[in-house]
Design an enzyme around this catalytic site. Structure first.
Site, PDB file in Angstrom:
ATOM      1  N   LYS A  54      54.150 -27.988  11.185  1.00 29.02           N
ATOM      2  CA  LYS A  54      54.859 -26.731  11.456  1.00 29.02           C
ATOM      3  C   LYS A  54      56.371 -26.856  11.362  1.00 29.02           C
ATOM      4  O   LYS A  54      57.038 -26.029  10.752  1.00 29.02           O
ATOM      5  CB  LYS A  54      54.447 -26.194  12.837  1.00 29.02           C
ATOM      6  N   ASN A  62      47.637 -38.649  13.575  1.00 30.60           N
ATOM      7  CA  ASN A  62      48.002 -39.489  14.722  1.00 30.60           C
ATOM      8  C   ASN A  62      46.830 -40.340  15.194  1.00 30.60           C
ATOM      9  O   ASN A  62      45.693 -39.869  15.254  1.00 30.60           O
ATOM     10  CB  ASN A  62      48.455 -38.609  15.896  1.00 30.60           C
ATOM     11  N   GLU A 114      51.833 -42.566  13.631  1.00 33.17           N
ATOM     12  CA  GLU A 114      51.498 -41.375  12.833  1.00 33.17           C
ATOM     13  C   GLU A 114      51.630 -41.694  11.356  1.00 33.17           C
ATOM     14  O   GLU A 114      52.646 -42.221  10.920  1.00 33.17           O
ATOM     15  CB  GLU A 114      52.477 -40.243  13.121  1.00 33.17           C
ATOM     16  N   ILE A 117      49.859 -39.339   4.790  1.00 29.02           N
ATOM     17  CA  ILE A 117      49.169 -39.827   3.596  1.00 29.02           C
ATOM     18  C   ILE A 117      49.738 -39.069   2.398  1.00 29.02           C
ATOM     19  O   ILE A 117      49.879 -37.831   2.436  1.00 29.02           O
ATOM     20  CB  ILE A 117      47.651 -39.596   3.727  1.00 29.02           C
ATOM     21  N   PHE A 144      68.919 -37.774  14.764  1.00 31.55           N
ATOM     22  CA  PHE A 144      69.634 -36.916  13.811  1.00 31.55           C
ATOM     23  C   PHE A 144      70.231 -35.738  14.556  1.00 31.55           C
ATOM     24  O   PHE A 144      69.766 -35.372  15.634  1.00 31.55           O
ATOM     25  CB  PHE A 144      68.665 -36.410  12.726  1.00 31.55           C
TER      26      PHE A 144
HETATM   27  N1  RBF Z   1      61.128 -39.350  14.081  1.00 28.06           N
HETATM   28  C1  RBF Z   1      62.373 -39.628  14.532  1.00 28.06           C
HETATM   29  O1  RBF Z   1      62.721 -39.204  15.615  1.00 28.06           O
HETATM   30  N2  RBF Z   1      63.245 -40.387  13.792  1.00 28.06           N
HETATM   31  C2  RBF Z   1      62.916 -40.897  12.582  1.00 28.06           C
HETATM   32  O2  RBF Z   1      63.745 -41.585  11.942  1.00 28.06           O
HETATM   33  C3  RBF Z   1      61.616 -40.607  12.063  1.00 28.06           C
HETATM   34  N3  RBF Z   1      61.255 -41.048  10.835  1.00 28.06           N
HETATM   35  C4  RBF Z   1      59.998 -40.768  10.363  1.00 28.06           C
HETATM   36  C5  RBF Z   1      59.627 -41.246   9.106  1.00 28.06           C
HETATM   37  C6  RBF Z   1      58.359 -40.986   8.602  1.00 28.06           C
HETATM   38  C7  RBF Z   1      57.972 -41.516   7.259  1.00 28.06           C
HETATM   39  C8  RBF Z   1      57.435 -40.208   9.378  1.00 28.06           C
HETATM   40  C9  RBF Z   1      56.059 -39.902   8.834  1.00 28.06           C
HETATM   41  C10 RBF Z   1      57.798 -39.738  10.628  1.00 28.06           C
HETATM   42  C11 RBF Z   1      59.072 -40.016  11.142  1.00 28.06           C
HETATM   43  N4  RBF Z   1      59.470 -39.576  12.396  1.00 28.06           N
HETATM   44  C12 RBF Z   1      60.718 -39.832  12.870  1.00 28.06           C
HETATM   45  C13 RBF Z   1      58.478 -38.964  13.307  1.00 28.06           C
HETATM   46  C14 RBF Z   1      58.517 -37.456  13.312  1.00 28.06           C
HETATM   47  O3  RBF Z   1      59.434 -37.030  14.284  1.00 28.06           O
HETATM   48  C15 RBF Z   1      57.098 -37.006  13.681  1.00 28.06           C
HETATM   49  O4  RBF Z   1      56.249 -37.317  12.607  1.00 28.06           O
HETATM   50  C16 RBF Z   1      57.047 -35.557  14.017  1.00 28.06           C
HETATM   51  O5  RBF Z   1      57.649 -35.346  15.256  1.00 28.06           O
HETATM   52  C17 RBF Z   1      55.619 -35.040  14.063  1.00 28.06           C
HETATM   53  O6  RBF Z   1      54.872 -35.682  15.030  1.00 28.06           O
HETATM   54  P1  ADP Z   2      49.506 -33.396  15.079  1.00 29.11           P
HETATM   55  O1  ADP Z   2      50.726 -33.350  15.916  1.00 29.11           O
HETATM   56  O2  ADP Z   2      48.279 -32.850  15.779  1.00 29.11           O
HETATM   57  O3  ADP Z   2      49.280 -34.760  14.497  1.00 29.11           O
HETATM   58  P2  ADP Z   2      50.540 -32.495  12.511  1.00 29.11           P
HETATM   59  O4  ADP Z   2      51.306 -31.220  12.353  1.00 29.11           O
HETATM   60  O5  ADP Z   2      51.240 -33.794  12.426  1.00 29.11           O
HETATM   61  O6  ADP Z   2      49.753 -32.370  13.883  1.00 29.11           O
HETATM   62  O7  ADP Z   2      49.379 -32.429  11.439  1.00 29.11           O
HETATM   63  C1  ADP Z   2      48.527 -33.519  11.317  1.00 29.11           C
HETATM   64  C2  ADP Z   2      47.154 -33.184  10.783  1.00 29.11           C
HETATM   65  O8  ADP Z   2      47.251 -32.574   9.487  1.00 29.11           O
HETATM   66  C3  ADP Z   2      46.351 -34.443  10.588  1.00 29.11           C
HETATM   67  O9  ADP Z   2      45.680 -34.829  11.781  1.00 29.11           O
HETATM   68  C4  ADP Z   2      45.386 -34.060   9.494  1.00 29.11           C
HETATM   69  O10 ADP Z   2      44.239 -33.460  10.059  1.00 29.11           O
HETATM   70  C5  ADP Z   2      46.163 -32.994   8.673  1.00 29.11           C
HETATM   71  N1  ADP Z   2      46.725 -33.452   7.396  1.00 29.11           N
HETATM   72  C6  ADP Z   2      46.694 -32.693   6.249  1.00 29.11           C
HETATM   73  N2  ADP Z   2      47.288 -33.316   5.229  1.00 29.11           N
HETATM   74  C7  ADP Z   2      47.723 -34.527   5.712  1.00 29.11           C
HETATM   75  C8  ADP Z   2      48.402 -35.627   5.113  1.00 29.11           C
HETATM   76  N3  ADP Z   2      48.760 -35.609   3.812  1.00 29.11           N
HETATM   77  N4  ADP Z   2      48.676 -36.697   5.885  1.00 29.11           N
HETATM   78  C9  ADP Z   2      48.326 -36.719   7.184  1.00 29.11           C
HETATM   79  N5  ADP Z   2      47.684 -35.708   7.813  1.00 29.11           N
HETATM   80  C10 ADP Z   2      47.363 -34.608   7.090  1.00 29.11           C
HETATM   81 MG    MG Z   3      51.017 -35.715  13.594  1.00 26.52          MG
END
Ligand code: RBF
Ligand code: ADP
Ligand code: MG
Length: 180
Positions: A54, A62, A114, A117, A144
């Site tokens: 979102k 996760n 987390e 993919i 950030f």
């Molecule tokens: N969250 C941070 O607060 N700082 C980061 O530098 C950061 N880097 C990320 C890099 C990747 C490749 C991914 C997948 C997530 C990262 N996140 C980071 C986590 C991000 O805040 C988190 O995925 C979202 O809050 C959704 O749970």
């Molecule tokens: P949450 O906070 O519940 O993990 P996210 O907004 O991070 O919610 O969305 C994660 C969910 O989205 C995953 O659990 C999975 O079901 C779905 N999803 C769809 N496409 C992808 C992707 N490319 N990589 C990871 N999760 C994905």
């Molecule tokens: Mg997630």
């Protein structure tokens, strides 16, 4: 303060736009980027805060706390790359980027693991098994000043992972870890 050759030169008091511009993303040594021993994790996909899709437009599947606890004791939190598979969806093994840490931008109080993919899934896949192989380290987590900078950093991680993973022949790891 001494810094590892892998860590970006960054002033932690000044994390944000300005510091972000100065980050040297290129690893100084490829042997330090790839882990000596890749880490295999598996477990069911659980619900998080729902922010990935979102707020960032980058969903992350996760893992539960029990899976996070199985990480090696000396595991360094940060952003990693590797391979991932969702067996109930397909036997295919995709590239992934993964955040294992505290999400400083959101000030999470619990460690999360987390995986984004690098594939377009038609549907969500909660409650099913996810397998990941953590193959290399990209960077520490940063804070950030604006969500747009977090999104940019993650997109750069994705591009970096794709570029790096294809430099190595992963066939052996795919056979060892993902063929069930
Ligand atoms: N969250 C941070 O607060 N700082 C980061 O530098 C950061 N880097 C990320 C890099 C990747 C490749 C991914 C997948 C997530 C990262 N996140 C980071 C986590 C991000 O805040 C988190 O995925 C979202 O809050 C959704 O749970
Ligand atoms: P949450 O906070 O519940 O993990 P996210 O907004 O991070 O919610 O969305 C994660 C969910 O989205 C995953 O659990 C999975 O079901 C779905 N999803 C769809 N496409 C992808 C992707 N490319 N990589 C990871 N999760 C994905
Ligand atoms: Mg997630």
């Amino acid at each position: 303060m001494s810094s590892s050759p892998l860590l970006p030169i960054i002033n932690p008091d000044k994390c944000g736009d300005e510091a972000e511009q100065k980050i040297e993303r290129k690893p100084r040594s490829l042997t330090m980027l790839w882990l000596d021993h890749p880490i295999f994790l598996f477990g069911d996909v659980v619900k998080g805060f729902g922010r990935g899709s979102k707020q960032l437009g980058i969903p992350t599947a996760n893992f539960a706390e029990s899976v996070i606890k199985s990480l090696p004791k000396n595991f360094k939190t940060g952003i990693y790359f590797g391979l991932a598979q969702v067996p109930s969806y397909s036997q295919e093994v995709f590239n992934m980027v993964m955040s294992c840490g505290w999400n400083p931008f959101y000030q999470n109080e619990k460690l999360s693991a987390e995986t984004h993919i690098i594939h377009d899934f038609p549907n969500e896949f909660y409650g099913v098994e996810l397998r990941v192989l953590i193959a290399g380290y990209i960077r520490p987590e940063w804070n950030f000043t604006h969500v747009k900078h977090l999104i940019k950093a993650i997109k750069d991680d994705i591009a970096f992972a794709e570029k790096t993973i294809c430099t190595k022949d992963m066939a052996k790891w795919k056979r060892m870890f993902f063929e069930s």
